[in-house]
Enzyme design. Structure first.
Site, mmCIF file in Angstrom:
data_model
loop_
_atom_site.group_PDB
_atom_site.id
_atom_site.type_symbol
_atom_site.label_atom_id
_atom_site.label_comp_id
_atom_site.label_asym_id
_atom_site.label_seq_id
_atom_site.Cartn_x
_atom_site.Cartn_y
_atom_site.Cartn_z
ATOM 1 N N ASP A 62 1.028 -1.212 0.077
ATOM 2 C CA ASP A 62 -0.001 0.001 0.094
ATOM 3 C C ASP A 62 0.960 1.285 -0.027
ATOM 4 O O ASP A 62 1.890 1.398 0.735
ATOM 5 C CB ASP A 62 -1.045 -0.135 1.060
ATOM 6 N N ASN A 67 -12.914 -3.195 2.683
ATOM 7 C CA ASN A 67 -13.823 -2.199 2.896
ATOM 8 C C ASN A 67 -14.798 -2.173 2.014
ATOM 9 O O ASN A 67 -14.332 -2.444 0.796
ATOM 10 C CB ASN A 67 -12.925 -0.987 3.035
ATOM 11 N N GLN A 108 -14.420 2.577 1.485
ATOM 12 C CA GLN A 108 -13.764 2.017 0.354
ATOM 13 C C GLN A 108 -13.542 3.260 -0.511
ATOM 14 O O GLN A 108 -14.647 4.039 -0.530
ATOM 15 C CB GLN A 108 -14.682 1.088 -0.355
ATOM 16 N N VAL A 111 -11.163 2.864 -3.382
ATOM 17 C CA VAL A 111 -10.620 2.176 -4.619
ATOM 18 C C VAL A 111 -11.775 1.219 -4.864
ATOM 19 O O VAL A 111 -11.734 0.210 -4.197
ATOM 20 C CB VAL A 111 -9.237 1.720 -4.653
ATOM 21 N N HIS A 122 -10.453 -5.667 -2.704
ATOM 22 C CA HIS A 122 -8.960 -5.776 -2.380
ATOM 23 C C HIS A 122 -8.951 -6.216 -0.900
ATOM 24 O O HIS A 122 -9.681 -5.720 -0.196
ATOM 25 C CB HIS A 122 -8.123 -4.535 -2.483
ATOM 26 N N ILE A 123 -8.081 -6.968 -0.403
ATOM 27 C CA ILE A 123 -7.822 -7.525 0.811
ATOM 28 C C ILE A 123 -6.817 -6.924 1.440
ATOM 29 O O ILE A 123 -5.639 -7.049 1.062
ATOM 30 C CB ILE A 123 -7.838 -8.985 0.934
ATOM 31 N N HIS A 124 -6.947 -5.879 2.346
ATOM 32 C CA HIS A 124 -5.819 -5.339 3.160
ATOM 33 C C HIS A 124 -5.227 -6.494 4.009
ATOM 34 O O HIS A 124 -5.970 -7.079 4.816
ATOM 35 C CB HIS A 124 -6.291 -4.132 4.021
HETATM 36 P P1 AMP Z 1 -9.886 1.348 0.581
HETATM 37 O O1 AMP Z 1 -9.999 2.712 1.438
HETATM 38 O O2 AMP Z 1 -10.094 0.085 1.502
HETATM 39 O O3 AMP Z 1 -10.523 1.362 -0.847
HETATM 40 O O4 AMP Z 1 -8.373 0.895 0.351
HETATM 41 C C1 AMP Z 1 -7.607 1.540 -0.903
HETATM 42 C C2 AMP Z 1 -6.101 1.547 -0.656
HETATM 43 O O5 AMP Z 1 -5.468 1.660 -1.759
HETATM 44 C C3 AMP Z 1 -5.634 2.790 0.391
HETATM 45 O O6 AMP Z 1 -5.115 2.228 1.536
HETATM 46 C C4 AMP Z 1 -4.711 3.420 -0.412
HETATM 47 O O7 AMP Z 1 -3.431 3.856 0.330
HETATM 48 C C5 AMP Z 1 -4.090 2.313 -1.539
HETATM 49 N N1 AMP Z 1 -3.675 2.896 -2.791
HETATM 50 C C6 AMP Z 1 -4.086 3.741 -3.391
HETATM 51 N N2 AMP Z 1 -3.575 3.959 -4.665
HETATM 52 C C7 AMP Z 1 -2.506 3.115 -4.494
HETATM 53 C C8 AMP Z 1 -1.352 2.746 -5.436
HETATM 54 N N3 AMP Z 1 -1.148 3.376 -6.740
HETATM 55 N N4 AMP Z 1 -0.590 1.996 -4.995
HETATM 56 C C9 AMP Z 1 -0.660 1.159 -3.747
HETATM 57 N N5 AMP Z 1 -1.772 1.381 -2.955
HETATM 58 C C10 AMP Z 1 -2.607 2.322 -3.445
#
Ligand code: AMP
Length: 111
Positions: A28, A84, A91, A93, A97-99
Site C-alpha cells: 500500500d 472495506n 472503500q 478504490v 482488495h483485501i488489506h
Molecule cells: P480502501 O480505502 O479500502 O478502498 O483502500 C484503498 C487503498 O489503496 C488505500 O489504503 C490506499 O492507500 C491504497 N492505494 C491507493 N492508490 C495506490 C497505489 N497506486 N498503490 C498502492 N496502494 C494504493
C-alpha cells in the site's frame, strides 16, 4: 479504469510482493502498519457487493492466498485482514482488495 486495474496491466508501477494467474499483492502506498499489503483479483470486481456465484472459486483462492503472502513476507506474529465495502465501509478504490496489515499490535475495535 481504476488505479488497481492500471497496476494489473502495468500502466503504473507498484511494489508487487506476490502474483499468480488469478491475483496479485502489492504494498500500500500509504501504509497503516509496518507491513501493509493489498491482495487483489486480476478480475475487475468492484467490491464484495458485486460478487456472483461464479466468483466462489476465485474468492476461495484469494482467502487461501492470504496466509501464503503472509508467510512470504515473513509475518510471524499475526496479521489483520480487512475488506472495506462501499461508502460507510471506507472503500476508496472500487476494485475489490483485501488489506493485510502486520508488524504492530493492532487495536480493536477499529475506528
Ligand atoms: P480502501 O480505502 O479500502 O478502498 O483502500 C484503498 C487503498 O489503496 C488505500 O489504503 C490506499 O492507500 C491504497 N492505494 C491507493 N492508490 C495506490 C497505489 N497506486 N498503490 C498502492 N496502494 C494504493
Amino acid at each position: 479504469m481504476t488505479i488497481f486495474a492500471k497496476i494489473i496491466n502495468g500502466e503504473i508501477p507498484a511494489d508487487i510482493v506476490y502474483e499468480d494467474e488469478h491475483c496479485l499483492a502489492f504494498r500500500d502506498v500509504n501504509p497503516q502498519a509496518p507491513t501493509h499489503v493489498l491482495l487483489i483479483p486480476r478480475k475487475p470486481v468492484e467490491s464484495l457487493d458485486h460478487l456472483t456465484a461464479d466468483d466462489s472459486v476465485l474468492m476461495g483462492h484469494m482467502m487461501l492466498t492470504v496466509p501464503e503472502v503472509a508467510r512470504k513476507l515473513g509475518i510471524s506474529d499475526g496479521y489483520r485482514t480487512i475488506i472495506n465495502t462501499g461508502k460507510h465501509g471506507g472503500q476508496t478504490v472500487f476494485h475489490l482488495h483485501i488489506h493485510i496489515l502486520a508488524g504492530r499490535n493492532l487495536t480493536w475495535p477499529p475506528g
